[in-house]
Motif scaffolding. Sequence first.
Motif, PDB file in Angstrom:
ATOM      1  N   LYS A 142       0.826  -1.149  -0.129  1.00 45.57           N
ATOM      2  CA  LYS A 142       0.037  -0.001  -0.102  1.00 45.57           C
ATOM      3  C   LYS A 142       0.902   1.074  -0.020  1.00 45.57           C
ATOM      4  O   LYS A 142       0.417   2.153  -0.857  1.00 45.57           O
ATOM      5  CB  LYS A 142      -1.033  -0.091   1.180  1.00 45.57           C
ATOM      6  CG  LYS A 142      -1.806   1.134   1.240  1.00 45.57           C
ATOM      7  CD  LYS A 142      -2.807   0.905   2.267  1.00 45.57           C
ATOM      8  CE  LYS A 142      -2.868   2.269   3.155  1.00 45.57           C
ATOM      9  NZ  LYS A 142      -2.958   2.268   4.576  1.00 45.57           N
ATOM     10  N   VAL A 143       1.901   1.300   0.791  1.00 46.70           N
ATOM     11  CA  VAL A 143       2.596   2.539   1.043  1.00 46.70           C
ATOM     12  C   VAL A 143       3.450   2.641  -0.370  1.00 46.70           C
ATOM     13  O   VAL A 143       3.512   3.715  -0.837  1.00 46.70           O
ATOM     14  CB  VAL A 143       3.719   2.214   2.162  1.00 46.70           C
ATOM     15  CG1 VAL A 143       4.681   3.482   2.227  1.00 46.70           C
ATOM     16  CG2 VAL A 143       2.926   2.390   3.627  1.00 46.70           C
ATOM     17  N   PRO A 156       9.190   4.550 -15.964  1.00 44.91           N
ATOM     18  CA  PRO A 156       8.199   3.551 -16.005  1.00 44.91           C
ATOM     19  C   PRO A 156       7.752   3.298 -14.315  1.00 44.91           C
ATOM     20  O   PRO A 156       8.532   3.545 -13.500  1.00 44.91           O
ATOM     21  CB  PRO A 156       8.990   2.234 -16.571  1.00 44.91           C
ATOM     22  CG  PRO A 156      10.411   2.554 -16.373  1.00 44.91           C
ATOM     23  CD  PRO A 156      10.333   4.082 -16.618  1.00 44.91           C
ATOM     24  N   ARG A 157       6.566   2.904 -14.316  1.00 41.97           N
ATOM     25  CA  ARG A 157       6.023   2.653 -13.067  1.00 41.97           C
ATOM     26  C   ARG A 157       6.659   1.249 -12.464  1.00 41.97           C
ATOM     27  O   ARG A 157       6.773   0.321 -13.445  1.00 41.97           O
ATOM     28  CB  ARG A 157       4.511   2.315 -13.049  1.00 41.97           C
ATOM     29  CG  ARG A 157       3.714   3.602 -13.344  1.00 41.97           C
ATOM     30  CD  ARG A 157       3.385   4.483 -12.151  1.00 41.97           C
ATOM     31  NE  ARG A 157       2.765   5.891 -12.572  1.00 41.97           N
ATOM     32  CZ  ARG A 157       3.645   7.075 -12.319  1.00 41.97           C
ATOM     33  NH1 ARG A 157       4.783   6.739 -11.790  1.00 41.97           N
ATOM     34  NH2 ARG A 157       2.700   7.731 -12.379  1.00 41.97           N
ATOM     35  N   ARG A 158       6.869   1.181 -11.418  1.00 38.04           N
ATOM     36  CA  ARG A 158       7.559   0.023 -10.802  1.00 38.04           C
ATOM     37  C   ARG A 158       6.638  -1.115 -10.740  1.00 38.04           C
ATOM     38  O   ARG A 158       6.914  -2.330 -11.013  1.00 38.04           O
ATOM     39  CB  ARG A 158       7.920  -0.034  -9.220  1.00 38.04           C
ATOM     40  CG  ARG A 158       9.277   0.656  -9.372  1.00 38.04           C
ATOM     41  CD  ARG A 158       9.893   0.726  -7.873  1.00 38.04           C
ATOM     42  NE  ARG A 158       9.020   1.303  -6.738  1.00 38.04           N
ATOM     43  CZ  ARG A 158       9.446   1.244  -5.549  1.00 38.04           C
ATOM     44  NH1 ARG A 158      10.590   0.705  -5.035  1.00 38.04           N
ATOM     45  NH2 ARG A 158       8.771   1.969  -4.812  1.00 38.04           N
ATOM     46  N   TYR A 159       5.272  -0.871 -10.281  1.00 35.65           N
ATOM     47  CA  TYR A 159       4.175  -2.046 -10.357  1.00 35.65           C
ATOM     48  C   TYR A 159       3.118  -1.356 -11.127  1.00 35.65           C
ATOM     49  O   TYR A 159       2.478  -0.630 -11.231  1.00 35.65           O
ATOM     50  CB  TYR A 159       3.858  -2.144  -8.785  1.00 35.65           C
ATOM     51  CG  TYR A 159       5.149  -2.130  -7.914  1.00 35.65           C
ATOM     52  CD1 TYR A 159       5.844  -3.235  -8.016  1.00 35.65           C
ATOM     53  CD2 TYR A 159       5.258  -0.967  -7.122  1.00 35.65           C
ATOM     54  CE1 TYR A 159       7.111  -3.346  -7.160  1.00 35.65           C
ATOM     55  CE2 TYR A 159       6.416  -1.223  -6.038  1.00 35.65           C
ATOM     56  CZ  TYR A 159       7.155  -2.293  -6.238  1.00 35.65           C
ATOM     57  OH  TYR A 159       8.174  -2.176  -5.269  1.00 35.65           O
ATOM     58  N   ASN A 164       0.492  -7.550  -8.726  1.00 36.08           N
ATOM     59  CA  ASN A 164       1.758  -7.447  -9.263  1.00 36.08           C
ATOM     60  C   ASN A 164       2.815  -6.898  -8.302  1.00 36.08           C
ATOM     61  O   ASN A 164       4.030  -7.417  -8.567  1.00 36.08           O
ATOM     62  CB  ASN A 164       1.566  -6.544 -10.798  1.00 36.08           C
ATOM     63  CG  ASN A 164       3.029  -6.128 -11.417  1.00 36.08           C
ATOM     64  OD1 ASN A 164       3.593  -5.112 -11.212  1.00 36.08           O
ATOM     65  ND2 ASN A 164       3.687  -7.145 -12.176  1.00 36.08           N
ATOM     66  N   ALA A 165       2.461  -6.095  -7.522  1.00 37.40           N
ATOM     67  CA  ALA A 165       3.577  -5.606  -6.477  1.00 37.40           C
ATOM     68  C   ALA A 165       3.834  -6.594  -5.452  1.00 37.40           C
ATOM     69  O   ALA A 165       5.272  -6.721  -5.369  1.00 37.40           O
ATOM     70  CB  ALA A 165       2.892  -4.289  -5.766  1.00 37.40           C
ATOM     71  N   VAL A 170       8.539 -10.085  -4.209  1.00 40.86           N
ATOM     72  CA  VAL A 170       9.230 -11.369  -3.972  1.00 40.86           C
ATOM     73  C   VAL A 170      10.018 -11.863  -4.915  1.00 40.86           C
ATOM     74  O   VAL A 170      11.318 -12.138  -4.537  1.00 40.86           O
ATOM     75  CB  VAL A 170       7.913 -12.455  -3.925  1.00 40.86           C
ATOM     76  CG1 VAL A 170       8.653 -13.899  -3.838  1.00 40.86           C
ATOM     77  CG2 VAL A 170       6.968 -12.185  -2.919  1.00 40.86           C
ATOM     78  N   ARG A 171       9.968 -11.662  -6.205  1.00 42.12           N
ATOM     79  CA  ARG A 171      10.672 -11.784  -7.117  1.00 42.12           C
ATOM     80  C   ARG A 171      12.222 -11.224  -7.016  1.00 42.12           C
ATOM     81  O   ARG A 171      13.321 -11.476  -7.165  1.00 42.12           O
ATOM     82  CB  ARG A 171      10.304 -11.784  -8.605  1.00 42.12           C
ATOM     83  CG  ARG A 171      10.795 -12.520  -9.680  1.00 42.12           C
ATOM     84  CD  ARG A 171      10.047 -12.386 -10.927  1.00 42.12           C
ATOM     85  NE  ARG A 171      10.003 -11.093 -11.517  1.00 42.12           N
ATOM     86  CZ  ARG A 171       8.772 -10.578 -11.584  1.00 42.12           C
ATOM     87  NH1 ARG A 171       7.576 -11.034 -11.386  1.00 42.12           N
ATOM     88  NH2 ARG A 171       8.567  -9.210 -12.058  1.00 42.12           N
TER      89      ARG A 171
END
Length: 305
Positions: A142-143, A156-159, A164-165, A170-171
Amino acid sequence: MGDHGKAKSDISFAGTFASSAFAACFAEICTIPLDTAKVRLQLQKKAVAGDGVALPKYRGLLGTVGTIAREEGLTALWKGIVPGLHRQCLFGGLRIGLYEPVKTFYVGKDHVGDAPLSKKILAALTTGALAITVANPTDLVKVRLQAEGKLPPGVPRRYSGAVNAYSTIVRQEGVTALWTGLGPNIARNAIINAAELASYDQVKETILKIPGFTDNVFTHLLAGLGAGFFAVCIGSPVDVVKSRMMGDSTYKSTLDCFVKTLKNDGPLAFYKGFIPNFGRLGSWNVIMFLTLEQAKKFVRNLESP
Protein backbone atom coordinates in the motif's frame (compact mmCIF):
# COMPACT_ATOMS: atom_id res chain seq x y z
CA MET A 1 -29.90 -13.73 25.04
CA GLY A 2 -31.73 -10.51 25.74
CA ASP A 3 -29.98 -9.80 29.05
CA HIS A 4 -27.72 -6.76 28.94
CA GLY A 5 -24.62 -8.33 30.47
CA LYS A 6 -24.40 -10.87 27.68
CA ALA A 7 -24.83 -8.31 24.89
CA LYS A 8 -21.10 -7.89 24.31
CA SER A 9 -20.07 -11.42 23.52
CA ASP A 10 -23.26 -12.81 22.13
CA ILE A 11 -22.13 -12.98 18.52
CA SER A 12 -19.82 -15.64 17.15
CA PHE A 13 -16.16 -14.93 16.37
CA ALA A 14 -16.94 -15.29 12.66
CA GLY A 15 -19.68 -12.68 13.04
CA THR A 16 -17.39 -10.30 14.92
CA PHE A 17 -14.58 -10.85 12.40
CA ALA A 18 -16.92 -10.20 9.45
CA SER A 19 -18.39 -7.07 11.08
CA SER A 20 -14.93 -5.75 11.91
CA ALA A 21 -13.51 -6.45 8.46
CA PHE A 22 -16.55 -4.86 6.79
CA ALA A 23 -16.44 -1.76 9.02
CA ALA A 24 -12.69 -1.36 8.51
CA CYS A 25 -12.97 -1.71 4.72
CA PHE A 26 -15.85 0.77 4.53
CA ALA A 27 -13.90 3.32 6.59
CA GLU A 28 -10.84 2.71 4.39
CA ILE A 29 -12.73 3.41 1.14
CA CYS A 30 -14.11 6.64 2.58
CA THR A 31 -10.82 7.97 3.93
CA ILE A 32 -7.99 6.61 1.75
CA PRO A 33 -7.65 9.91 -0.20
CA LEU A 34 -6.67 11.52 3.12
CA ASP A 35 -4.21 8.70 3.76
CA THR A 36 -2.58 9.02 0.33
CA ALA A 37 -2.20 12.76 0.99
CA LYS A 38 -0.74 11.99 4.42
CA VAL A 39 1.89 9.58 3.00
CA ARG A 40 2.93 12.19 0.39
CA LEU A 41 3.23 14.88 3.07
CA GLN A 42 5.29 12.63 5.33
CA LEU A 43 7.68 11.60 2.54
CA GLN A 44 8.19 15.21 1.49
CA LYS A 45 11.65 16.20 2.72
CA LYS A 46 12.54 19.76 3.71
CA ALA A 47 13.46 21.85 0.66
CA VAL A 48 17.16 22.66 0.82
CA ALA A 49 17.88 26.38 0.47
CA GLY A 50 19.62 27.30 -2.75
CA ASP A 51 18.05 24.39 -4.56
CA GLY A 52 15.80 26.79 -6.34
CA VAL A 53 12.98 24.76 -4.79
CA ALA A 54 11.49 27.36 -2.53
CA LEU A 55 8.03 26.03 -1.85
CA PRO A 56 7.14 22.49 -0.89
CA LYS A 57 4.89 20.92 -3.51
CA TYR A 58 2.22 19.79 -1.07
CA ARG A 59 0.69 22.17 1.44
CA GLY A 60 -1.88 21.03 3.98
CA LEU A 61 -4.14 18.00 3.82
CA LEU A 62 -6.88 19.31 1.55
CA GLY A 63 -4.32 21.23 -0.49
CA THR A 64 -2.43 17.99 -1.07
CA VAL A 65 -5.63 16.17 -2.03
CA GLY A 66 -6.29 18.98 -4.50
CA THR A 67 -2.75 18.93 -5.95
CA ILE A 68 -2.79 15.15 -6.44
CA ALA A 69 -6.24 15.24 -8.05
CA ARG A 70 -5.20 18.10 -10.36
CA GLU A 71 -1.83 16.64 -11.37
CA GLU A 72 -2.57 12.92 -11.43
CA GLY A 73 -6.34 12.67 -11.71
CA LEU A 74 -8.92 11.74 -9.08
CA THR A 75 -8.18 8.03 -9.22
CA ALA A 76 -4.63 8.64 -7.92
CA LEU A 77 -6.19 9.40 -4.54
CA TRP A 78 -7.45 5.83 -4.33
CA LYS A 79 -4.03 4.39 -5.23
CA GLY A 80 -3.32 1.65 -2.79
CA ILE A 81 -7.01 0.93 -2.15
CA VAL A 82 -6.62 -2.73 -3.18
CA PRO A 83 -3.83 -3.57 -0.72
CA GLY A 84 -5.55 -1.13 1.66
CA LEU A 85 -8.63 -3.35 1.61
CA HIS A 86 -6.51 -6.52 1.85
CA ARG A 87 -4.95 -4.93 4.90
CA GLN A 88 -8.24 -3.90 6.49
CA CYS A 89 -9.83 -7.33 5.97
CA LEU A 90 -6.91 -9.07 7.65
CA PHE A 91 -5.77 -6.39 10.06
CA GLY A 92 -9.11 -4.78 10.91
CA GLY A 93 -10.86 -8.12 11.16
CA LEU A 94 -8.21 -9.65 13.42
CA ARG A 95 -7.36 -6.75 15.71
CA ILE A 96 -10.98 -5.75 16.32
CA GLY A 97 -12.45 -9.24 16.10
CA LEU A 98 -9.98 -10.71 18.59
CA TYR A 99 -10.18 -7.76 21.00
CA GLU A 100 -13.17 -8.92 23.07
CA PRO A 101 -12.08 -12.61 23.31
CA VAL A 102 -8.50 -11.62 24.24
CA LYS A 103 -9.77 -9.08 26.77
CA THR A 104 -12.00 -11.77 28.29
CA PHE A 105 -8.99 -14.11 28.37
CA TYR A 106 -6.91 -11.51 30.28
CA VAL A 107 -9.57 -10.64 32.89
CA GLY A 108 -10.75 -14.25 33.27
CA LYS A 109 -14.11 -15.72 32.31
CA ASP A 110 -15.71 -15.10 35.70
CA HIS A 111 -14.87 -11.40 35.83
CA VAL A 112 -17.92 -9.24 36.55
CA GLY A 113 -18.33 -5.57 35.62
CA ASP A 114 -16.04 -3.37 33.50
CA ALA A 115 -12.57 -4.60 32.63
CA PRO A 116 -9.73 -2.47 34.08
CA LEU A 117 -8.10 -0.08 31.61
CA SER A 118 -4.74 -1.88 31.88
CA LYS A 119 -6.33 -5.11 30.67
CA LYS A 120 -7.99 -3.28 27.77
CA ILE A 121 -4.65 -1.80 26.74
CA LEU A 122 -2.94 -5.19 27.07
CA ALA A 123 -5.61 -6.90 24.96
CA ALA A 124 -5.41 -4.24 22.24
CA LEU A 125 -1.58 -4.35 22.19
CA THR A 126 -1.76 -8.12 21.73
CA THR A 127 -4.32 -8.10 18.91
CA GLY A 128 -2.62 -5.17 17.16
CA ALA A 129 0.76 -6.96 17.14
CA LEU A 130 -0.73 -10.28 16.01
CA ALA A 131 -2.83 -8.73 13.28
CA ILE A 132 -0.07 -6.65 11.70
CA THR A 133 2.35 -9.57 11.66
CA VAL A 134 -0.16 -11.27 9.37
CA ALA A 135 -0.95 -8.10 7.40
CA ASN A 136 2.50 -6.48 7.01
CA PRO A 137 2.91 -7.35 3.28
CA THR A 138 -0.37 -5.59 2.48
CA ASP A 139 0.83 -2.48 4.31
CA LEU A 140 4.17 -2.42 2.49
CA VAL A 141 2.49 -2.72 -0.93
CA LYS A 142 0.00 0.00 0.00
CA VAL A 143 2.73 2.51 0.96
CA ARG A 144 4.75 1.70 -2.18
CA LEU A 145 1.75 2.18 -4.45
CA GLN A 146 0.82 5.43 -2.72
CA ALA A 147 4.38 6.75 -3.09
CA GLU A 148 4.44 5.86 -6.82
CA GLY A 149 2.84 9.12 -7.91
CA LYS A 150 6.02 11.02 -7.09
CA LEU A 151 7.84 9.56 -10.13
CA PRO A 152 8.69 12.07 -12.85
CA PRO A 153 6.82 11.62 -16.15
CA GLY A 154 8.40 9.12 -18.52
CA VAL A 155 9.84 6.97 -15.72
CA PRO A 156 8.16 3.55 -15.93
CA ARG A 157 5.99 2.58 -12.99
CA ARG A 158 7.48 -0.10 -10.77
CA TYR A 159 4.21 -1.97 -10.32
CA SER A 160 1.15 -2.31 -12.50
CA GLY A 161 -1.11 -3.02 -9.53
CA ALA A 162 -1.35 -4.60 -6.08
CA VAL A 163 -1.04 -8.26 -7.09
CA ASN A 164 1.79 -7.41 -9.46
CA ALA A 165 3.51 -5.51 -6.63
CA TYR A 166 3.41 -8.54 -4.31
CA SER A 167 4.96 -10.82 -6.95
CA THR A 168 7.52 -8.24 -8.14
CA ILE A 169 8.73 -7.59 -4.59
CA VAL A 170 9.05 -11.33 -3.93
CA ARG A 171 10.88 -11.85 -7.24
CA GLN A 172 13.26 -8.90 -6.89
CA GLU A 173 13.80 -8.71 -3.15
CA GLY A 174 12.78 -12.10 -1.77
CA VAL A 175 9.82 -13.18 0.34
CA THR A 176 11.17 -11.65 3.54
CA ALA A 177 11.10 -8.21 1.87
CA LEU A 178 7.31 -8.31 2.29
CA TRP A 179 7.94 -8.06 6.01
CA THR A 180 10.14 -4.95 5.66
CA GLY A 181 9.49 -2.52 8.47
CA LEU A 182 7.79 -5.19 10.61
CA GLY A 183 9.49 -3.91 13.78
CA PRO A 184 8.27 -0.30 13.57
CA ASN A 185 5.00 -1.57 12.13
CA ILE A 186 4.33 -3.88 15.10
CA ALA A 187 5.23 -1.03 17.44
CA ARG A 188 3.03 1.42 15.55
CA ASN A 189 0.01 -0.82 15.14
CA ALA A 190 0.08 -2.34 18.60
CA ILE A 191 0.34 1.15 20.08
CA ILE A 192 -2.26 2.76 17.81
CA ASN A 193 -4.58 -0.22 18.25
CA ALA A 194 -4.31 0.15 22.02
CA ALA A 195 -4.90 3.90 21.73
CA GLU A 196 -7.96 3.35 19.51
CA LEU A 197 -9.69 0.32 20.98
CA ALA A 198 -8.91 0.90 24.65
CA SER A 199 -9.84 4.59 24.46
CA TYR A 200 -13.02 3.86 22.46
CA ASP A 201 -13.95 1.26 25.08
CA GLN A 202 -13.08 3.61 27.94
CA VAL A 203 -14.67 6.77 26.50
CA LYS A 204 -17.85 4.87 25.63
CA GLU A 205 -17.99 3.34 29.12
CA THR A 206 -17.50 6.78 30.69
CA ILE A 207 -20.14 8.46 28.49
CA LEU A 208 -22.68 5.72 29.23
CA LYS A 209 -22.34 6.49 32.95
CA ILE A 210 -23.49 10.07 32.33
CA PRO A 211 -27.26 10.32 32.88
CA GLY A 212 -29.17 10.79 29.65
CA PHE A 213 -26.62 9.04 27.42
CA THR A 214 -27.49 5.72 25.86
CA ASP A 215 -25.66 3.28 23.62
CA ASN A 216 -26.61 5.18 20.46
CA VAL A 217 -25.02 6.72 17.37
CA PHE A 218 -24.16 9.99 19.15
CA THR A 219 -22.25 8.12 21.88
CA HIS A 220 -20.42 6.06 19.24
CA LEU A 221 -19.55 9.28 17.39
CA LEU A 222 -18.03 10.93 20.46
CA ALA A 223 -16.15 7.78 21.47
CA GLY A 224 -14.85 7.38 17.90
CA LEU A 225 -13.52 10.96 17.86
CA GLY A 226 -11.85 10.40 21.22
CA ALA A 227 -10.28 7.21 19.92
CA GLY A 228 -8.95 8.99 16.82
CA PHE A 229 -7.46 11.81 18.88
CA PHE A 230 -5.64 9.50 21.31
CA ALA A 231 -4.41 7.36 18.45
CA VAL A 232 -2.83 10.35 16.69
CA CYS A 233 -1.16 11.78 19.80
CA ILE A 234 0.42 8.46 20.59
CA GLY A 235 0.90 7.07 17.11
CA SER A 236 2.12 10.05 15.10
CA PRO A 237 5.88 9.74 15.84
CA VAL A 238 5.89 6.00 15.11
CA ASP A 239 3.88 6.62 11.97
CA VAL A 240 6.30 9.20 10.55
CA VAL A 241 9.23 6.82 11.16
CA LYS A 242 7.31 3.95 9.52
CA SER A 243 6.39 5.94 6.39
CA ARG A 244 9.96 7.20 6.03
CA MET A 245 11.45 3.74 6.44
CA MET A 246 9.07 2.08 4.01
CA GLY A 247 9.35 4.89 1.47
CA ASP A 248 13.14 5.36 1.66
CA SER A 249 15.66 2.54 1.99
CA THR A 250 18.61 4.67 3.20
CA TYR A 251 17.79 4.21 6.91
CA LYS A 252 19.60 1.35 8.63
CA SER A 253 17.10 0.73 11.40
CA THR A 254 14.11 2.15 13.21
CA LEU A 255 16.39 3.86 15.70
CA ASP A 256 18.59 5.23 12.91
CA CYS A 257 15.54 6.72 11.20
CA PHE A 258 14.27 8.14 14.50
CA VAL A 259 17.62 9.75 15.38
CA LYS A 260 18.22 11.16 11.87
CA THR A 261 14.71 12.61 11.71
CA LEU A 262 15.17 14.18 15.14
CA LYS A 263 18.59 15.57 14.21
CA ASN A 264 17.73 16.84 10.73
CA ASP A 265 14.14 17.97 11.14
CA GLY A 266 13.68 18.58 14.87
CA PRO A 267 11.18 17.02 17.30
CA LEU A 268 8.19 18.64 15.61
CA ALA A 269 8.83 16.48 12.54
CA PHE A 270 7.28 13.57 14.46
CA TYR A 271 4.05 15.51 14.55
CA LYS A 272 4.38 16.36 10.88
CA GLY A 273 0.90 16.13 9.55
CA PHE A 274 -0.83 16.05 12.97
CA ILE A 275 -3.90 17.69 11.45
CA PRO A 276 -3.97 15.43 8.37
CA ASN A 277 -3.33 12.47 10.63
CA PHE A 278 -6.22 13.43 12.88
CA GLY A 279 -8.34 14.18 9.83
CA ARG A 280 -7.59 10.68 8.60
CA LEU A 281 -7.69 8.72 11.89
CA GLY A 282 -10.50 10.76 13.41
CA SER A 283 -12.79 10.30 10.42
CA TRP A 284 -11.60 6.70 9.99
CA ASN A 285 -12.44 5.81 13.59
CA VAL A 286 -15.80 7.57 13.54
CA ILE A 287 -16.86 5.79 10.32
CA MET A 288 -15.38 2.46 11.42
CA PHE A 289 -16.91 2.37 14.90
CA LEU A 290 -20.32 3.62 13.72
CA THR A 291 -20.35 0.95 10.99
CA LEU A 292 -19.05 -1.70 13.39
CA GLU A 293 -21.79 -1.07 15.97
CA GLN A 294 -24.46 -1.28 13.25
CA ALA A 295 -22.91 -4.36 11.63
CA LYS A 296 -22.72 -6.15 14.97
CA LYS A 297 -26.36 -5.28 15.61
CA PHE A 298 -27.22 -6.75 12.21
CA VAL A 299 -25.22 -9.95 12.87
CA ARG A 300 -26.73 -10.23 16.36
CA ASN A 301 -30.24 -10.21 14.86
CA LEU A 302 -29.20 -12.81 12.28
CA GLU A 303 -27.66 -15.12 14.85
CA SER A 304 -30.09 -14.80 17.72
CA PRO A 305 -32.72 -17.53 17.70
